[in-house]
Design an enzyme around this catalytic site. Structure first.
Site, PDB file in Angstrom:
ATOM      1  N   PHE A   1       8.283  10.670  21.410  1.00 25.92           N
ATOM      2  CA  PHE A   1       7.467   9.683  22.119  1.00 25.92           C
ATOM      3  C   PHE A   1       6.093   9.534  21.480  1.00 25.92           C
ATOM      4  CE2 PHE A   1      10.467  11.689  24.974  1.00 25.92           C
ATOM      5  CZ  PHE A   1      11.116  10.582  25.504  1.00 25.92           C
ATOM      6  N   GLY A   2       5.570   8.316  21.549  1.00 29.15           N
ATOM      7  CA  GLY A   2       4.188   8.082  21.147  1.00 29.15           C
ATOM      8  C   GLY A   2       3.253   8.492  22.275  1.00 29.15           C
ATOM      9  N   GLY A   3       1.970   8.523  21.973  1.00 32.39           N
ATOM     10  CA  GLY A   3       0.965   8.728  23.011  1.00 32.39           C
ATOM     11  C   GLY A   3       0.769  10.158  23.478  1.00 32.39           C
TER      12      GLY A   3
ATOM     13  N   ASP B   1       1.864  13.567  11.743  1.00 31.55           N
ATOM     14  CA  ASP B   1       2.454  12.558  12.632  1.00 31.55           C
ATOM     15  C   ASP B   1       2.402  13.017  14.084  1.00 31.55           C
ATOM     16  OD1 ASP B   1       3.855  10.464  13.696  1.00 31.55           O
ATOM     17  OD2 ASP B   1       5.748  10.903  12.684  1.00 31.55           O
ATOM     18  N   GLY B   2       1.601  12.304  14.873  1.00 33.09           N
ATOM     19  CA  GLY B   2       1.547  12.554  16.314  1.00 33.09           C
ATOM     20  C   GLY B   2       0.151  12.897  16.790  1.00 33.09           C
ATOM     21  N   GLY B   3      -0.358  12.073  17.697  1.00 32.65           N
ATOM     22  CA  GLY B   3      -1.660  12.348  18.295  1.00 32.65           C
ATOM     23  C   GLY B   3      -2.838  12.111  17.369  1.00 32.65           C
TER      24      GLY B   3
ATOM     25  N   HIS C   1       5.127   2.731   9.243  1.00 34.62           N
ATOM     26  CA  HIS C   1       5.922   3.901   9.631  1.00 34.62           C
ATOM     27  C   HIS C   1       6.944   3.467  10.684  1.00 34.62           C
ATOM     28  CE1 HIS C   1       6.494   8.270  10.106  1.00 34.62           C
ATOM     29  NE2 HIS C   1       6.623   8.035  11.395  1.00 34.62           N
TER      30      HIS C   1
ATOM     31  N   HIS D   1      11.165   7.314   9.151  1.00 35.85           N
ATOM     32  CA  HIS D   1      11.181   8.695   9.660  1.00 35.85           C
ATOM     33  C   HIS D   1      12.407   8.852  10.546  1.00 35.85           C
ATOM     34  CE1 HIS D   1       8.898  11.822  12.390  1.00 35.85           C
ATOM     35  NE2 HIS D   1       9.931  12.344  11.762  1.00 35.85           N
TER      36      HIS D   1
ATOM     37  N   MET E   1       5.108  17.337  11.882  1.00 36.40           N
ATOM     38  CA  MET E   1       4.963  16.789  13.235  1.00 36.40           C
ATOM     39  C   MET E   1       3.841  17.541  13.935  1.00 36.40           C
ATOM     40  SD  MET E   1       7.185  14.279  13.780  1.00 36.40           S
ATOM     41  CE  MET E   1       6.331  14.047  15.332  1.00 36.40           C
TER      42      MET E   1
ATOM     43  N   GLY F   1       0.281   5.825  15.936  1.00 40.14           N
ATOM     44  CA  GLY F   1       1.038   4.857  16.717  1.00 40.14           C
ATOM     45  C   GLY F   1       0.205   4.237  17.826  1.00 40.14           C
TER      46      GLY F   1
ATOM     47  N   SER G   1       2.556   3.413  13.111  1.00 39.70           N
ATOM     48  CA  SER G   1       3.947   3.502  13.564  1.00 39.70           C
ATOM     49  C   SER G   1       4.242   2.387  14.548  1.00 39.70           C
ATOM     50  CB  SER G   1       4.190   4.849  14.253  1.00 39.70           C
ATOM     51  OG  SER G   1       5.387   4.781  14.995  1.00 39.70           O
TER      52      SER G   1
ATOM     53  N   MET H   1      15.120   6.963  16.079  1.00 41.10           N
ATOM     54  CA  MET H   1      15.521   8.018  17.032  1.00 41.10           C
ATOM     55  C   MET H   1      16.919   7.732  17.568  1.00 41.10           C
ATOM     56  SD  MET H   1      12.024   8.394  19.207  1.00 41.10           S
ATOM     57  CE  MET H   1      10.423   8.542  18.395  1.00 41.10           C
TER      58      MET H   1
ATOM     59  N   ASP I   1       9.893   4.769  13.127  1.00 40.32           N
ATOM     60  CA  ASP I   1      10.462   5.951  13.771  1.00 40.32           C
ATOM     61  C   ASP I   1      11.866   5.660  14.272  1.00 40.32           C
ATOM     62  OD1 ASP I   1       8.411   8.000  13.666  1.00 40.32           O
ATOM     63  OD2 ASP I   1       7.200   6.636  14.881  1.00 40.32           O
TER      64      ASP I   1
ATOM     65  N   MET J   1      14.603  10.654  12.932  1.00 40.18           N
ATOM     66  CA  MET J   1      14.711  11.739  13.916  1.00 40.18           C
ATOM     67  C   MET J   1      16.115  11.662  14.500  1.00 40.18           C
ATOM     68  SD  MET J   1      10.924  11.289  15.463  1.00 40.18           S
ATOM     69  CE  MET J   1      10.823   9.665  14.726  1.00 40.18           C
TER      70      MET J   1
HETATM   71  C1  DX5 Z   1       6.831  10.660  17.420  1.00 38.87           C
HETATM   72  C2  DX5 Z   1       6.771   9.779  16.188  1.00 38.87           C
HETATM   73  C3  DX5 Z   1       5.400   9.355  15.817  1.00 38.87           C
HETATM   74  C4  DX5 Z   1       4.692   8.604  16.889  1.00 38.87           C
HETATM   75  C5  DX5 Z   1       3.216   8.728  16.716  1.00 38.87           C
HETATM   76  O1  DX5 Z   1       8.108  11.149  17.593  1.00 38.87           O
HETATM   77  O2  DX5 Z   1       7.338  10.425  15.056  1.00 38.87           O
HETATM   78  O3  DX5 Z   1       5.400   8.588  14.611  1.00 38.87           O
HETATM   79  O4  DX5 Z   1       4.998   7.259  16.917  1.00 38.87           O
HETATM   80  O5  DX5 Z   1       2.632   8.100  17.814  1.00 38.87           O
HETATM   81  P1  DX5 Z   1       1.205   8.535  18.359  1.00 38.87           P
HETATM   82  O6  DX5 Z   1       0.224   8.215  17.270  1.00 38.87           O
HETATM   83  O7  DX5 Z   1       1.046   7.698  19.569  1.00 38.87           O
HETATM   84  O8  DX5 Z   1       1.255  10.012  18.638  1.00 38.87           O
HETATM   85 ZN    ZN Z   2       7.107   9.383  12.957  1.00 41.11          ZN
END
Ligand code: DX5
Ligand code: ZN
Length: 217
Positions: free
Chosen positions: A144-146, A176-178, A34, A67, A138, A198, A9, A38, A36, A69
């Site tokens: 947010f990433g991370g 998706d996420g973590g 990917h 994606h 999700m 990400g 991402s 938002m 994102d 959002m």
């Molecule tokens: C979060 C996004 C994810 C995100 C994943 O809202 O949809 O795609 O970028 O990032 P990490 O891998 O850092 O959780």
């Molecule tokens: Zn995503």
């Protein structure tokens, strides 16, 4: 699926160098990019519009996995399709007429996906499963990433795999996420076909190795 698809991402990339980020994803041997999107309303953060997708399109031949959002995705889906998206995934929580949104994406020649946030049960997707190419689960609260993976979301992936088997359907399941080198194993074991990553990808010094190590699971 024997081997997972890896979809880094660009949310975690340096936004002043997104062309380079997309090239780095391809050079690392990943499968999809990917993206994102938002809107600051559906989720508490803002990112990219369709112009970003069209400006990034020349930097890679990899599929763009967009994606959304955002609230009211129907209003922007034609523009993202035109901009060069390949997969377009929207949130079930953001629409009333999800089936109509899927039809719209399909009619534009793109692959429709539907996503749910951690608090939405998988059972809400039942009527839509025959019509989508991707279900994005999700594994963090979007925005947010991370963040750290919410392990109970993996039960939702297991449940979805069972529904797919029951109905003999072909859609892919993405998580998706973590997702990182520590959590990829349990995520794959739960049944995810696509690993979206990400922060772990963009913080890796050796991106090719990072992709290869996620593929092992
Ligand atoms: C979060 C996004 C994810 C995100 C994943 O809202 O949809 O795609 O970028 O990032 P990490 O891998 O850092 O959780
Ligand atoms: Zn995503």
């Amino acid at each position: 699926m024997n081997r997972p698809l890896i979809a880094p991402s660009i949310l975690s990339a340096n936004f002043s160098k997104l062309g380079e980020a997309v090239s780095a994803i391809q050079d690392a041997g990943a499968d999809w990019v990917h993206i994102d999107v938002m809107d600051g309303i559906f989720v508490p953060n803002l990112t990219f519009g369709p112009k970003m997708v069209s400006d990034l399109r020349p930097y890679t031949s990899l599929p763009f996995d967009v994606h959304l959002m955002i609230e009211k995705p129907d209003q922007l889906i034609p523009a993202f399709a035109e901009a060069g998206a390949d997969y377009i995934t929207f949130h079930l929580e953001a629409v009333v007429h999800a089936h109509r949104t899927i039809q719209m994406i399909r009619s534009l020649g793109k692959k429709p996906g539907v996503s749910i946030v951690p608090s939405t049960p998988v059972s809400m997707l039942k009527e839509l499963l025959p019509y989508v190419d991707q279900v994005l689960i999700m594994t963090v609260n979007p925005g947010f990433g991370g963040q750290s993976l919410i392990e109970t979301c993996l039960d939702k992936i297991r449940e979805l795999v069972a529904m797919r088997n029951d109905q003999q359907l072909p859609f892919l399941i993405s998580a998706d996420g973590g997702i990182n080198e520590q959590t990829a194993a349990i995520t794959r074991k739960a049944g995810a076909d696509i690993l979206i990553t990400g922060s772990a990808f963009f913080s890796a010094q050796e991106k090719k190795k990072m992709v290869q190590s996620l593929r092992k699971f």
